[in-house]
Design a protein around this motif. Structure first.
Motif, PDB file in Angstrom:
ATOM      1  N   SER A 175       2.274  -0.559  -1.567  1.00  0.00           N
ATOM      2  CA  SER A 175       2.287  -1.812  -2.321  1.00  0.00           C
ATOM      3  C   SER A 175       1.414  -2.879  -1.660  1.00  0.00           C
ATOM      4  CB  SER A 175       3.721  -2.320  -2.472  1.00  0.00           C
ATOM      5  OG  SER A 175       3.772  -3.459  -3.302  1.00  0.00           O
ATOM      6  N   GLU A 176       1.422  -2.910  -0.337  1.00  0.00           N
ATOM      7  CA  GLU A 176       0.602  -3.895   0.372  1.00  0.00           C
ATOM      8  C   GLU A 176      -0.883  -3.685   0.056  1.00  0.00           C
ATOM      9  OE1 GLU A 176      -0.347  -5.469   4.940  1.00  0.00           O
ATOM     10  OE2 GLU A 176       1.135  -3.885   4.596  1.00  0.00           O
ATOM     11  N   ALA A 179      -1.564  -4.606  -3.682  1.00  0.00           N
ATOM     12  CA  ALA A 179      -1.536  -6.048  -3.952  1.00  0.00           C
ATOM     13  C   ALA A 179      -2.864  -6.714  -3.593  1.00  0.00           C
ATOM     14  CB  ALA A 179      -0.400  -6.705  -3.178  1.00  0.00           C
ATOM     15  N   LYS A 192       1.562  -9.504  -5.450  1.00  0.00           N
ATOM     16  CA  LYS A 192       2.848  -8.861  -5.178  1.00  0.00           C
ATOM     17  C   LYS A 192       3.683  -8.707  -6.445  1.00  0.00           C
ATOM     18  CE  LYS A 192       5.260  -9.737  -1.521  1.00  0.00           C
ATOM     19  NZ  LYS A 192       6.020 -10.355  -0.422  1.00  0.00           N
ATOM     20  N   TYR A 196       9.919  -8.643  -4.911  1.00  0.00           N
ATOM     21  CA  TYR A 196       9.694  -7.453  -4.086  1.00  0.00           C
ATOM     22  C   TYR A 196      10.527  -7.498  -2.807  1.00  0.00           C
ATOM     23  CZ  TYR A 196       7.371  -4.067  -1.075  1.00  0.00           C
ATOM     24  OH  TYR A 196       7.127  -3.023  -0.221  1.00  0.00           O
TER      25      TYR A 196
END
Length: 375
Positions: A175-176, A179, A192, A196
């Motif tokens: 996810s990092e 994003a 984000k 989250y």
């Protein structure tokens, strides 16, 4: 379902490889690309010699956002391992990990002549067949979960135990990166997922997690990843195995039953994920979620605790938001393989909001059972 090629391949190089390594596939080939396949581009190969059809799955072109995604080698391994079990899978012909052939790793499997339904409500079938097809989907999943990894030589296909915590760690990394993906035209980052951090905090609490279990898991088990018999109401093949591993069986079960879970959710409606066909009594022959769970329990002998199912439903929605974010990231970089990638990308934020709502509903159920559910 196959049409124009959106992501070109070197057909002559592919044919040379096939002639050397898979002589039973006769060249030359005609090639089309399937419209589905959000992650790995998928192609229909047709032999001009005898008309036989095959399917090729490959990694996307360009620099990839995550090393843990698009693992076509894992797809090949598990399909090949399951070929002699009761689990219905295509035949796996070959795996090529040499990028020099067509630019990325790929594998080839048999083409299954059957029906694929984009709509899990299974339109245009009789009420009797609709019920039997959903029953087959549930029981096929139970059969898959009953296969011991060691029995097919895949005891090292994934780590035993602690699946959900491992998922949280993996998703954090993915996810990092997602994003930070920047749209090539607008220069705006994907950003984000809503709530989250709060969702991660909740799911990380060991005392509220489902009891640890370990089976094979498909990773994206749902109706449109199955092939049904051309005329009969049963599954003849499971597709899209790139996220398969050893994990918690609830992850597959909640993914399959998500249309029932979201049927009456306003947030699901805003994300384009509320299918009124799954509202009880709305669609002839459609089973209820409770009936599906009963079929699964009957086949596996495992009694599912309601609060554990609620937790898994919430986690499955959170996971879905990660998937939507990934599509949004690939769309931003113009690497998405699906024609509908832009539509899916727009669902990231409402999907995250829906995940947070399910977390709140799960906390109420846990508290009702006397478990601490604070964040």
């Amino acid at each position: 379902m196959a049409g124009p090629i959106r992501q070109p391949i070197d057909l002559q190089s592919l044919e040379r490889y096939i002639e050397q390594h898979v002589p039973e596939i006769k060249t030359p080939l005609d090639v089309k690309q399937f419209g589905y396949g959000q992650s790995n581009p998928t192609y229909l190969l047709t032999s001009r010699d005898n008309g036989n059809k095959y399917v090729m799955r490959k990694k996307p072109p360009g620099q990839l956002l995550s090393k843990t995604a698009h693992q076509v080698d894992r797809e090949y391994r598990i399909i090949h391992a399951l070929e002699n079990t009761p689990v219905p899978v295509p035949r796996a012909f070959c795996l090529c990990e040499d990028d020099a052939v067509i630019g990325t790793a790929f594998y080839i499997m048999s083409f299954l002549n059957g029906r694929i339904f984009a709509d899990p409500a299974l339109p245009d079938v009789s009420a009797e067949h609709r019920r039997e097809m959903w029953k087959s989907a549930v029981k096929t999943l139970a059969t898959f979960h009953s296969v011991k990894p060691a029995s097919v030589g895949l005891e090292n296909f994934g780590r035993m135990n602690n699946f959900y915590n491992r998922q949280l760690k993996t998703f954090a990394t993915i996810s990092e990166a997602q994003a930070k993906a920047v749209d090539v035209d607008t220069k705006v980052p994907v950003g984000k997922i809503p709530h989250y951090d709060e969702m991660v905090a909740f799911f990380g609490r060991a005392e509220t997690q489902p009891k640890d279990r370990s089976t094979f898991v498909h990773g994206d088990y749902k109706i449109d990843n199955m092939v049904f018999h051309p005329t009969e109401p049963h599954v003849i093949g499971i597709l899209d195995w790139e996220m398969a591993t050893i994990g918690h069986p609830l992850s597959d079960l909640t993914n399959l039953l998500m249309p029932f879970t979201t049927a009456s959710s306003p947030l699901a409606a805003s994300a384009g994920r509320a299918n009124e066909a799954f509202v009880p009594g709305h669609t002839p022959g459609m089973p209820t979620k409770e009936e599906c769970l009963a079929w699964y329990e009957s086949e596996t002998g495992w009694k599912i605790i309601p609060s554990e199912m609620a937790w898994a439903d919430a986690f499955g929605t959170y996971r879905g938001s990660i998937i939507m974010q990934g599509i949004a990231a690939r769309y931003a970089r113009r690497q998405a393989s699906s024609e509908k990638a832009g539509d899916y990308a727009a669902q990231m934020k409402p999907f995250g909001e829906m995940g947070w709502r399910f977390v709140q509903e799960c906390m109420k159920k846990l508290e009702g059972e006397g478990k601490k559910a604070r964040l």
